[in-house]
Design an enzyme around this catalytic site. Structure first.
Site, PDB file in Angstrom:
ATOM      1  N   ASP A 133       0.868  -1.181   0.000  1.00  0.00           N
ATOM      2  CA  ASP A 133       0.000   0.000   0.000  1.00  0.00           C
ATOM      3  C   ASP A 133       0.903   1.227   0.000  1.00  0.00           C
ATOM      4  O   ASP A 133       1.990   1.205   0.587  1.00  0.00           O
ATOM      5  CB  ASP A 133      -0.901   0.012   1.230  1.00  0.00           C
ATOM      6  CG  ASP A 133      -2.019  -1.012   1.157  1.00  0.00           C
ATOM      7  OD1 ASP A 133      -2.419  -1.380   0.036  1.00  0.00           O
ATOM      8  OD2 ASP A 133      -2.501  -1.437   2.215  1.00  0.00           O
ATOM      9  N   ASP A 149      -7.030  -1.404  -4.390  1.00  0.00           N
ATOM     10  CA  ASP A 149      -8.099  -1.030  -3.462  1.00  0.00           C
ATOM     11  C   ASP A 149      -9.056  -0.031  -4.107  1.00  0.00           C
ATOM     12  O   ASP A 149     -10.266  -0.086  -3.894  1.00  0.00           O
ATOM     13  CB  ASP A 149      -7.519  -0.428  -2.182  1.00  0.00           C
ATOM     14  CG  ASP A 149      -6.708  -1.432  -1.374  1.00  0.00           C
ATOM     15  OD1 ASP A 149      -6.954  -2.644  -1.498  1.00  0.00           O
ATOM     16  OD2 ASP A 149      -5.816  -0.991  -0.624  1.00  0.00           O
TER      17      ASP A 149
END
Length: 194
Positions: A133, A149
């Site tokens: 991330d 995401d």
């Protein structure tokens, strides 16, 4: 018969193609951005420090995180379960797109985005045991996320809106109501000819 311009995919092949292209786009964008982030933002050896930099000052910054959970760091420690969920969602989306009588293009694209995001994060879990991330919001306290995401979250919303506002059930009900108002059944309005 519905035309190509009314928002419905004319064939199962067309809807699978739209979903497949959306999925491929998100898998490629996800992989490219994660490779760039791993090359330039990952923790330095022996320091453990992550590099961070503003992407859009005051809105989004780049910040490297190794997420061992699901989207937005939820469910940490259940990585393989999420790989199975991604596989299930992919199979369910393909079955739905093949079997549904009418599907809007928007719905197919949204489902493709969800599948692409799920595959993107599943690749990380299989290869590294965690998901990379790197996007952190600065204007609100929100978990760090990635392109996959975004695909999952926006894809769910887009597929839902496509289903709600271009629903095959609503379209068929509308056709029946229009035929009844005209004094016949939907079958009577197919036009002449054999």
């Amino acid at each position: 018969m519905r035309s190509k311009s009314d928002g419905y995919t004319p064939s199962r092949r067309g809807r699978l193609l739209a979903a497949g292209l959306a999925a491929l786009l998100f898998v490629v964008l996800d992989r490219v951005t994660k490779l760039l982030v791993q090359a330039h933002l990952s923790p330095r050896p022996f320091s453990g420090d992550s590099f961070e930099a503003p992407l859009i000052p005051g809105i989004v910054r780049l910040y490297y995180v190794e997420n061992r959970g699901a989207a937005f760091s939820l469910g940490e420690g259940s990585g393989w379960l999420f790989v199975l969920v991604a596989l299930f969602v992919t199979v369910a989306a393909v079955v739905y797109l093949r079997r549904a009588p009418l599907v809007s293009r928007i719905e197919a694209i949204g489902l493709g985005m969800v599948v692409g995001g799920g595959i993107g994060n599943a690749i990380d879990r299989i290869c590294f045991g965690y998901v990379v991330d790197f996007l952190a919001t600065e204007f609100i306290d929100f978990p760090v996320f990635n392109v996959a995401d975004i695909g999952i979250t926006c894809g769910v919303v887009i597929a839902f809106l496509g289903f709600m506002f271009l629903s095959p059930a609503n379209a068929l009900e509308g056709d029946d109501a229009g035929a009844k108002a005209a004094g016949g059944s939907k079958d009577d309005n197919r036009g002449g000819g054999l």
